[in-house]
Design a protein around this motif. Structure first.
Motif, short mmCIF file in Angstrom:
data_model
loop_
_atom_site.label_atom_id
_atom_site.label_comp_id
_atom_site.label_asym_id
_atom_site.label_seq_id
_atom_site.Cartn_x
_atom_site.Cartn_y
_atom_site.Cartn_z
N ARG A 98 0.73 -0.94 -0.11
CA ARG A 98 0.08 -0.03 -0.01
C ARG A 98 0.86 1.22 0.21
O ARG A 98 1.78 1.43 0.57
CB ARG A 98 -0.75 0.06 1.34
N MET A 99 0.56 2.16 -0.95
CA MET A 99 1.36 3.59 -1.07
C MET A 99 0.38 4.51 -0.40
O MET A 99 -0.52 4.36 0.22
CB MET A 99 1.48 3.69 -2.33
N SER A 100 0.87 5.66 -0.36
CA SER A 100 0.25 6.85 -0.10
C SER A 100 -1.06 7.08 -0.57
O SER A 100 -1.86 7.79 -0.03
CB SER A 100 1.15 8.19 -0.13
N ASP A 101 -1.41 6.67 -1.96
CA ASP A 101 -2.47 6.73 -2.52
C ASP A 101 -3.55 5.94 -2.17
O ASP A 101 -4.66 5.90 -2.77
CB ASP A 101 -2.39 7.07 -3.85
N TYR A 102 -3.33 4.77 -1.36
CA TYR A 102 -4.12 3.74 -1.00
C TYR A 102 -5.41 4.48 -0.29
O TYR A 102 -5.29 5.15 0.80
CB TYR A 102 -3.79 2.82 -0.01
N GLY A 103 -6.61 4.40 -0.67
CA GLY A 103 -7.64 4.67 -0.24
C GLY A 103 -8.92 4.50 -0.98
O GLY A 103 -8.87 4.40 -2.25
N GLY A 104 -10.04 4.64 -0.42
CA GLY A 104 -11.33 4.58 -1.01
C GLY A 104 -11.40 3.21 -1.81
O GLY A 104 -12.18 3.02 -2.65
N VAL A 105 -11.01 2.04 -1.26
CA VAL A 105 -11.19 0.93 -1.82
C VAL A 105 -11.75 -0.09 -0.80
O VAL A 105 -11.89 0.08 0.28
CB VAL A 105 -9.70 0.18 -2.22
#
Length: 116
Positions: A58-65
């Motif tokens: 998971r990177m910093s743009d991980y979200g909303g999944v």
């Protein structure tokens, strides 16, 4: 001869296995759900499956999944066990194995650690 066990009892064993996960690991689990299914249609003999993005990926743009999913497959586990005690043991091993994938640990390393 496969073990006979109700879905409710099997789900209780999965819940018990999750309760045995050390607190520091349980607290570190993020955006993941554990589900009991009868079997995997594509691979009917597998005992469990992790589907998602491991914490290590998971990177910093991980979200909303949607949450990652850990599937524990009841029929294949019952098919390889001879006693309820075998089922308890196999459920714990399978739950730990799939949680380890959530933490980014691959099958080779799990086999080295005895959780293969």
């Amino acid at each position: 001869m496969p073990v006979e066990m109700t879905l409710q009892r099997f789900e209780e064993l999965v819940a018990d296995a999750l309760d045995r996960v050390p607190a520091e690991f349980a607290e570190a689990m993020d955006n993941v759900v554990v589900l009991v299914e009868e079997r995997n249609e594509q691979e009917p003999d597998i005992l469990g499956l992790y589907h998602g993005i491991a914490l290590t990926e998971r990177m910093s743009d991980y979200g909303g999944v949607l949450p990652d999913q850990i599937f524990i497959y009841r029929r294949p586990i019952l098919a390889i066990c001879e006693t309820e005690e075998d089922v308890v043991s196999e459920v714990v091993i399978t739950v730990v194995h799939e949680i380890a994938h959530h933490f980014g640990i691959d099958d080779a390393r799990l086999h080295e650690l005895g959780w293969g």
